[in-house]
Design an enzyme around this catalytic site. Structure first.
Site, PDB file in Angstrom:
ATOM      1  N   MET A 105       0.795  -1.217   0.000  1.00  0.00           N
ATOM      2  CA  MET A 105       0.000   0.000   0.000  1.00  0.00           C
ATOM      3  C   MET A 105       0.836   1.280   0.000  1.00  0.00           C
ATOM      4  SD  MET A 105      -2.867  -1.282  -0.379  1.00  0.00           S
ATOM      5  CE  MET A 105      -3.984   0.086  -0.218  1.00  0.00           C
ATOM      6  N   HIS A 106       2.033   1.185  -0.540  1.00  0.00           N
ATOM      7  CA  HIS A 106       2.848   2.405  -0.688  1.00  0.00           C
ATOM      8  C   HIS A 106       3.033   2.707  -2.168  1.00  0.00           C
ATOM      9  CE1 HIS A 106       3.790   2.948   3.474  1.00  0.00           C
ATOM     10  NE2 HIS A 106       4.419   1.811   3.588  1.00  0.00           N
ATOM     11  N   ILE A 107       2.895   3.958  -2.528  1.00  0.00           N
ATOM     12  CA  ILE A 107       3.191   4.350  -3.900  1.00  0.00           C
ATOM     13  C   ILE A 107       4.710   4.357  -4.066  1.00  0.00           C
ATOM     14  CG2 ILE A 107       3.013   6.188  -5.609  1.00  0.00           C
ATOM     15  CD1 ILE A 107       0.386   7.018  -4.177  1.00  0.00           C
ATOM     16  N   LEU A 108       5.188   3.633  -5.091  1.00  0.00           N
ATOM     17  CA  LEU A 108       6.620   3.472  -5.304  1.00  0.00           C
ATOM     18  C   LEU A 108       7.129   4.524  -6.292  1.00  0.00           C
ATOM     19  CD1 LEU A 108       6.533  -0.396  -5.558  1.00  0.00           C
ATOM     20  CD2 LEU A 108       7.661   0.908  -3.728  1.00  0.00           C
ATOM     21  N   ASN A 122       1.120  -5.464 -10.246  1.00  0.00           N
ATOM     22  CA  ASN A 122       0.297  -5.094  -9.092  1.00  0.00           C
ATOM     23  C   ASN A 122      -1.133  -5.582  -9.290  1.00  0.00           C
ATOM     24  OD1 ASN A 122      -0.439  -3.490  -6.649  1.00  0.00           O
ATOM     25  ND2 ASN A 122      -1.655  -2.362  -8.153  1.00  0.00           N
ATOM     26  N   HIS A 124      -4.922  -4.904  -8.551  1.00  0.00           N
ATOM     27  CA  HIS A 124      -5.750  -3.753  -8.176  1.00  0.00           C
ATOM     28  C   HIS A 124      -7.226  -4.094  -8.352  1.00  0.00           C
ATOM     29  CE1 HIS A 124      -6.835   0.305  -7.330  1.00  0.00           C
ATOM     30  NE2 HIS A 124      -7.366   0.506  -8.505  1.00  0.00           N
ATOM     31  N   ASP A 164      -1.417   2.695 -10.889  1.00  0.00           N
ATOM     32  CA  ASP A 164      -2.494   1.886 -11.479  1.00  0.00           C
ATOM     33  C   ASP A 164      -2.737   2.204 -12.954  1.00  0.00           C
ATOM     34  OD1 ASP A 164      -4.248   2.135  -8.343  1.00  0.00           O
ATOM     35  OD2 ASP A 164      -2.779   0.668  -9.019  1.00  0.00           O
TER      36      ASP A 164
HETATM   37  N1  LIG Z   1       4.528   3.581  -8.772  1.00  0.00           N
HETATM   38  C1  LIG Z   1       3.503   2.766  -8.397  1.00  0.00           C
HETATM   39  N2  LIG Z   1       3.416   2.380  -7.112  1.00  0.00           N
HETATM   40  C2  LIG Z   1       2.394   1.567  -6.741  1.00  0.00           C
HETATM   41  C3  LIG Z   1       1.400   1.164  -7.666  1.00  0.00           C
HETATM   42  C4  LIG Z   1       1.551   1.599  -9.021  1.00  0.00           C
HETATM   43  O1  LIG Z   1       0.726   1.240  -9.916  1.00  0.00           O
HETATM   44  N3  LIG Z   1       2.610   2.393  -9.342  1.00  0.00           N
HETATM   45  N4  LIG Z   1       0.306   0.414  -7.244  1.00  0.00           N
HETATM   46  C5  LIG Z   1       0.071   0.497  -5.804  1.00  0.00           C
HETATM   47  C6  LIG Z   1      -1.036  -0.329  -5.247  1.00  0.00           C
HETATM   48  N5  LIG Z   1      -2.184   0.566  -5.127  1.00  0.00           N
HETATM   49  C7  LIG Z   1      -3.254   0.282  -5.916  1.00  0.00           C
HETATM   50  O2  LIG Z   1      -3.312  -0.754  -6.607  1.00  0.00           O
HETATM   51  C8  LIG Z   1      -2.154   1.681  -4.257  1.00  0.00           C
HETATM   52  C9  LIG Z   1      -1.858   1.482  -2.912  1.00  0.00           C
HETATM   53  C10 LIG Z   1      -1.808   2.582  -2.048  1.00  0.00           C
HETATM   54  C11 LIG Z   1      -2.042   3.866  -2.522  1.00  0.00           C
HETATM   55  C12 LIG Z   1      -1.916   5.037  -1.588  1.00  0.00           C
HETATM   56  O3  LIG Z   1      -2.555   6.065  -1.768  1.00  0.00           O
HETATM   57  N6  LIG Z   1      -1.036   4.858  -0.591  1.00  0.00           N
HETATM   58  C13 LIG Z   1      -0.738   5.944   0.368  1.00  0.00           C
HETATM   59  C14 LIG Z   1      -0.624   5.393   1.772  1.00  0.00           C
HETATM   60  C15 LIG Z   1      -1.815   4.501   2.079  1.00  0.00           C
HETATM   61  C16 LIG Z   1      -1.558   3.740   3.397  1.00  0.00           C
HETATM   62  O4  LIG Z   1      -0.384   3.657   3.808  1.00  0.00           O
HETATM   63  O5  LIG Z   1      -2.556   3.229   3.942  1.00  0.00           O
HETATM   64  C17 LIG Z   1       0.644   6.519   0.019  1.00  0.00           C
HETATM   65  O6  LIG Z   1       1.470   5.777  -0.594  1.00  0.00           O
HETATM   66  O7  LIG Z   1       0.857   7.656   0.449  1.00  0.00           O
HETATM   67  C18 LIG Z   1      -2.351   4.054  -3.866  1.00  0.00           C
HETATM   68  C19 LIG Z   1      -2.411   2.963  -4.736  1.00  0.00           C
HETATM   69  C20 LIG Z   1       1.327   0.162  -5.061  1.00  0.00           C
HETATM   70  N7  LIG Z   1       2.319   1.135  -5.446  1.00  0.00           N
HETATM   71  N1  LIG Z   2      -4.619  -0.553  -4.411  1.00  0.00           N
HETATM   72  C1  LIG Z   2      -4.066  -1.801  -4.007  1.00  0.00           C
HETATM   73  C2  LIG Z   2      -5.092  -2.642  -3.270  1.00  0.00           C
HETATM   74  O1  LIG Z   2      -6.142  -2.156  -2.872  1.00  0.00           O
HETATM   75  N2  LIG Z   2      -4.761  -3.913  -3.117  1.00  0.00           N
HETATM   76  C3  LIG Z   2      -5.692  -4.824  -2.472  1.00  0.00           C
HETATM   77  O2  LIG Z   2      -5.142  -5.277  -1.240  1.00  0.00           O
HETATM   78  C4  LIG Z   2      -5.770  -6.517  -0.934  1.00  0.00           C
HETATM   79  C5  LIG Z   2      -4.750  -7.475  -0.411  1.00  0.00           C
HETATM   80  O3  LIG Z   2      -5.433  -8.577   0.115  1.00  0.00           O
HETATM   81  P1  LIG Z   2      -4.596  -9.832   0.692  1.00  0.00           P
HETATM   82  O4  LIG Z   2      -3.643  -9.252   1.724  1.00  0.00           O
HETATM   83  O5  LIG Z   2      -5.626 -10.748   1.281  1.00  0.00           O
HETATM   84  O6  LIG Z   2      -3.851 -10.430  -0.476  1.00  0.00           O
HETATM   85  C6  LIG Z   2      -6.415  -7.021  -2.218  1.00  0.00           C
HETATM   86  O7  LIG Z   2      -7.813  -6.893  -2.130  1.00  0.00           O
HETATM   87  C7  LIG Z   2      -5.881  -6.081  -3.279  1.00  0.00           C
HETATM   88  O8  LIG Z   2      -6.785  -5.844  -4.339  1.00  0.00           O
END
Ligand SMILES: Nc1nc2c(c(=O)[nH]1)N[C@@H](CN(C=O)c1ccc(C(=O)N[C@@H](CCC(=O)O)C(=O)O)cc1)CN2
Ligand SMILES: NCC(=O)N[C@@H]1O[C@H](COP(=O)([O-])[O-])[C@@H](O)[C@H]1O
Length: 205
Positions: A105-108, A122, A124, A164
């Site tokens: 759950m971290h944006i990379l 990833n 999603h 995403d």
């Molecule tokens: N560069 C990329 N990084 C990530 C991607 C991506 O496509 N490109 N996918 C995400 C996974 N994700 C959705 O699929 C997603 C997860 C979390 C966030 C977000 O807003 N995170 C916050 C913190 C949230 C928390 O810690 O609870 C943040 O990073 O500030 C957006 C999209 C994984 N990384």
């Molecule tokens: N944006 C990214 C996101 O929402 N990812 C979501 O985290 C869950 C992980 O479940 P799990 O820990 O049971 O695999 C999954 O529902 C996946 O879609």
């Protein structure tokens, strides 16, 4: 080989026992006709209490935890990008052929993507371009209740800098019923997730 990310999906309202469920789907499929050429070789979490770590340890798979706050506290002056570089170092150290984000759950930042020179995908819980970012299932459910959408979906996509927005590799539509609760939708989506994460991993290994 797979180096698999699993992070406690801090947004999940599901009981802790289901977390890491997509990692478990990969573990269960590894070495079977569904995923014949891949083994999970490393699991990294950003949360020390991620149940995915237990799932990996149950199968003697190496694990590590790299929490953002802990890293920044231990490295005064370090940035979020420095954290990403540390995450990338841990991943590269495991010599994966494929990196899978499942609840990471971290944006990379580019710092990660520039260092990790193997495909990164990833999972999603939304259709391409529909609900990018966190809390996608909840937002889709609210949009359905407003009458804005009639279905949602799940995808596995390549990871690029834009969140995403990477090339979709596997996409599956998920219907929403008029009497569905959010939990009903989550359950239906997670079932599809467990199928397509294996399908996507098989495509790339
Ligand atoms: N560069 C990329 N990084 C990530 C991607 C991506 O496509 N490109 N996918 C995400 C996974 N994700 C959705 O699929 C997603 C997860 C979390 C966030 C977000 O807003 N995170 C916050 C913190 C949230 C928390 O810690 O609870 C943040 O990073 O500030 C957006 C999209 C994984 N990384
Ligand atoms: N944006 C990214 C996101 O929402 N990812 C979501 O985290 C869950 C992980 O479940 P799990 O820990 O049971 O695999 C999954 O529902 C996946 O879609």
């Amino acid at each position: 080989m797979l180096a698999v990310y699993t992070g406690l999906c801090s947004l999940c309202s599901r009981p802790s026992s289901t977390l890491g469920s997509n990692l478990q789907a990969l573990l269960d499929a590894s070495g079977t006709p569904r995923l014949p050429n891949a083994q999970v070789t490393f699991v990294l979490s950003s949360r020390s209490n991620a149940y995915g770590l237990t799932r990996a340890q149950n199968q003697s798979i190496p694990t590590s935890v790299c929490a953002l706050k802990t890293y920044l506290n231990r490295h005064p002056g370090a940035t979020r990008e420095d954290y990403d570089a540390e995450v990338a170092r841990l991943v590269v150290e495991s010599k994966p052929d494929l990196v899978v984000l499942a609840g990471w759950m971290h944006i990379l930042s580019d710092r990660f993507l520039d260092i990790v020179n193997v495909p990164c995908i990833n999972l999603h819980p939304a259709l391409p371009g529909a609900f990018d970012g966190a809390q996608a299932i909840e937002r889709a459910y609210e949009a359905f209740k407003r009458g804005d959408i009639h279905h949602t979906g799940v995808m596995v996509h390549r990871v690029i800098k834009e969140v995403d927005r990477g090339e979709p590799l596997v996409v599956r539509q998920v219907d929403i019923g008029p009497g569905d609760s959010l939990e009903d939708l989550e359950t239906r989506i997670h079932k599809v997730e467990h199928e397509i994460i294996v399908e996507a991993a098989r495509l790339l290994t």
